[in-house]
Scaffold this motif. Structure first.
Motif, PDB file in Angstrom:
ATOM      1  N   GLN A  85      -4.712   8.050  11.911  1.00  0.00           N
ATOM      2  CA  GLN A  85      -5.896   7.666  11.150  1.00  0.00           C
ATOM      3  C   GLN A  85      -5.813   6.275  10.516  1.00  0.00           C
ATOM      4  O   GLN A  85      -6.771   5.844   9.883  1.00  0.00           O
ATOM      5  CB  GLN A  85      -6.139   8.698  10.028  1.00  0.00           C
ATOM      6  N   VAL A  86      -4.680   5.594  10.655  1.00  0.00           N
ATOM      7  CA  VAL A  86      -4.479   4.345   9.914  1.00  0.00           C
ATOM      8  C   VAL A  86      -4.164   3.179  10.854  1.00  0.00           C
ATOM      9  O   VAL A  86      -3.930   3.382  12.043  1.00  0.00           O
ATOM     10  CB  VAL A  86      -3.345   4.507   8.868  1.00  0.00           C
ATOM     11  N   ASP A  87      -4.112   1.981  10.295  1.00  0.00           N
ATOM     12  CA  ASP A  87      -3.799   0.795  11.092  1.00  0.00           C
ATOM     13  C   ASP A  87      -2.296   0.700  11.370  1.00  0.00           C
ATOM     14  O   ASP A  87      -1.505   1.486  10.839  1.00  0.00           O
ATOM     15  CB  ASP A  87      -4.307  -0.471  10.398  1.00  0.00           C
ATOM     16  N   LEU A  88      -1.914  -0.270  12.188  1.00  0.00           N
ATOM     17  CA  LEU A  88      -0.521  -0.425  12.620  1.00  0.00           C
ATOM     18  C   LEU A  88       0.425  -0.613  11.440  1.00  0.00           C
ATOM     19  O   LEU A  88       1.451   0.069  11.352  1.00  0.00           O
ATOM     20  CB  LEU A  88      -0.391  -1.598  13.599  1.00  0.00           C
ATOM     21  N   GLN A  89       0.115  -1.505  10.521  1.00  0.00           N
ATOM     22  CA  GLN A  89       1.039  -1.762   9.412  1.00  0.00           C
ATOM     23  C   GLN A  89       1.229  -0.528   8.543  1.00  0.00           C
ATOM     24  O   GLN A  89       2.348  -0.198   8.174  1.00  0.00           O
ATOM     25  CB  GLN A  89       0.569  -2.949   8.559  1.00  0.00           C
ATOM     26  N   THR A  90       0.154   0.167   8.249  1.00  0.00           N
ATOM     27  CA  THR A  90       0.267   1.381   7.440  1.00  0.00           C
ATOM     28  C   THR A  90       1.051   2.445   8.185  1.00  0.00           C
ATOM     29  O   THR A  90       1.865   3.163   7.595  1.00  0.00           O
ATOM     30  CB  THR A  90      -1.131   1.896   7.049  1.00  0.00           C
ATOM     31  N   SER A  91       0.852   2.527   9.493  1.00  0.00           N
ATOM     32  CA  SER A  91       1.583   3.524  10.286  1.00  0.00           C
ATOM     33  C   SER A  91       3.085   3.257  10.264  1.00  0.00           C
ATOM     34  O   SER A  91       3.887   4.188  10.370  1.00  0.00           O
ATOM     35  CB  SER A  91       1.059   3.594  11.717  1.00  0.00           C
ATOM     36  N   LEU A  92       3.488   2.001  10.108  1.00  0.00           N
ATOM     37  CA  LEU A  92       4.913   1.672  10.037  1.00  0.00           C
ATOM     38  C   LEU A  92       5.543   2.196   8.746  1.00  0.00           C
ATOM     39  O   LEU A  92       6.689   2.643   8.746  1.00  0.00           O
ATOM     40  CB  LEU A  92       5.117   0.159  10.161  1.00  0.00           C
ATOM     41  N   ILE A  93       4.797   2.169   7.669  1.00  0.00           N
ATOM     42  CA  ILE A  93       5.284   2.724   6.402  1.00  0.00           C
ATOM     43  C   ILE A  93       5.387   4.246   6.519  1.00  0.00           C
ATOM     44  O   ILE A  93       6.386   4.851   6.110  1.00  0.00           O
ATOM     45  CB  ILE A  93       4.363   2.323   5.224  1.00  0.00           C
ATOM     46  N   ILE A  94       4.372   4.866   7.110  1.00  0.00           N
ATOM     47  CA  ILE A  94       4.388   6.318   7.316  1.00  0.00           C
ATOM     48  C   ILE A  94       5.562   6.700   8.218  1.00  0.00           C
ATOM     49  O   ILE A  94       6.277   7.668   7.957  1.00  0.00           O
ATOM     50  CB  ILE A  94       3.046   6.792   7.912  1.00  0.00           C
ATOM     51  N   TYR A  95       5.772   5.931   9.269  1.00  0.00           N
ATOM     52  CA  TYR A  95       6.878   6.159  10.201  1.00  0.00           C
ATOM     53  C   TYR A  95       8.216   6.104   9.464  1.00  0.00           C
ATOM     54  O   TYR A  95       9.069   6.977   9.639  1.00  0.00           O
ATOM     55  CB  TYR A  95       6.822   5.100  11.303  1.00  0.00           C
ATOM     56  N   SER A  96       8.396   5.083   8.640  1.00  0.00           N
ATOM     57  CA  SER A  96       9.648   4.934   7.880  1.00  0.00           C
ATOM     58  C   SER A  96       9.872   6.109   6.944  1.00  0.00           C
ATOM     59  O   SER A  96      10.986   6.640   6.858  1.00  0.00           O
ATOM     60  CB  SER A  96       9.625   3.633   7.074  1.00  0.00           C
ATOM     61  N   LEU A  97       8.845   6.521   6.248  1.00  0.00           N
ATOM     62  CA  LEU A  97       8.952   7.661   5.337  1.00  0.00           C
ATOM     63  C   LEU A  97       9.274   8.941   6.108  1.00  0.00           C
ATOM     64  O   LEU A  97      10.131   9.729   5.691  1.00  0.00           O
ATOM     65  CB  LEU A  97       7.653   7.822   4.541  1.00  0.00           C
ATOM     66  N   ALA A  98       8.626   9.128   7.253  1.00  0.00           N
ATOM     67  CA  ALA A  98       8.897  10.312   8.081  1.00  0.00           C
ATOM     68  C   ALA A  98      10.334  10.304   8.581  1.00  0.00           C
ATOM     69  O   ALA A  98      10.997  11.350   8.586  1.00  0.00           O
ATOM     70  CB  ALA A  98       7.922  10.368   9.257  1.00  0.00           C
ATOM     71  N   MET A  99      10.843   9.145   8.996  1.00  0.00           N
ATOM     72  CA  MET A  99      12.242   9.051   9.439  1.00  0.00           C
ATOM     73  C   MET A  99      13.193   9.425   8.310  1.00  0.00           C
ATOM     74  O   MET A  99      14.187  10.115   8.528  1.00  0.00           O
ATOM     75  CB  MET A  99      12.571   7.629   9.916  1.00  0.00           C
TER      76      MET A  99
END
Length: 185
Positions: free
Chosen positions: A154-168
């Motif tokens: 649901q979000v843009d690339l930069q926001t998805s990178l923060i979500i990705y980092s938190l999920a990792m």
């Protein structure tokens, strides 16, 4: 004449196999920690490079994945044990299949934002790993990755990178440290 096992003997053998798999799997926390920290670094590195409009922002993934591949290969080659449990063999095929699927998928998804898809795949193999080894930390980790994927779509690339980092961090790092420091898996 062949004697049959009693139900108690069968249960004892199954329990022994599960315990051997759990003990063997505990030593794999290294890989989850390695790849978790490397992928967090890659995501945050790309986030930074995007923020300064660097054209080749995606190179962080290649750099950190290469480092992870080399370290994983060296560590696996130097492994002291030749004894493989059934769960070890299953995990070898699951994670090898994941790696091949990931490479093919990422090549096909370029230049799209692959983070949501990657989170889905990582969620799947992490969930399977938790189920096979009966380690709840990775079962929950798999669910965390799936939830992050839903949000990431649901979000843009930069926001998805923060979500990705938190999920990792929540899906790999926390369970891996729990696994590494546990007396009972």
């Amino acid at each position: 004449m062949k004697s049959e096992m009693t139900p108690a003997e069968s249960i004892s053998i199954i329990t022994q196999m599960i315990n051997e798999s759990k003990d063997s799997f505990k030593h794999h926390s290294f890989y989850f920690l390695l790849w978790g920290w490397l992928m967090i670094a890659a995501a945050l590195g790309e986030y930074y490079l995007l923020s300064i409009d660097f054209k080749f922002h995606f190179l962080t993934w290649i750099l950190f994945s290469t480092i992870g591949g080399v370290v994983t290969g060296i560590k696996a080659a130097n492994a002291k044990t030749n004894r493989k449990t059934f769960a070890d063999r299953v995990m070898t095929y699951v994670w090898s299949g994941f790696g091949i699927t990931m490479i093919i998928s990422l090549v096909a998804l370029i230049p799209a934002n692959p983070n949501s898809f990657v989170l889905l795949l990582v969620g799947l193999v992490t969930f399977i790993t938790g189920g096979v080894t009966q380690f709840k930390g990775f079962i929950i980790g798999g669910i965390v990755f799936w939830l992050a994927a839903i949000i990431s779509f649901q979000v843009d690339l930069q926001t998805s990178l923060i979500i990705y980092s938190l999920a990792m961090f929540l899906g790999y790092i926390v369970p891996a440290y729990l696994l590494k420091n546990s007396s009972n898996v």
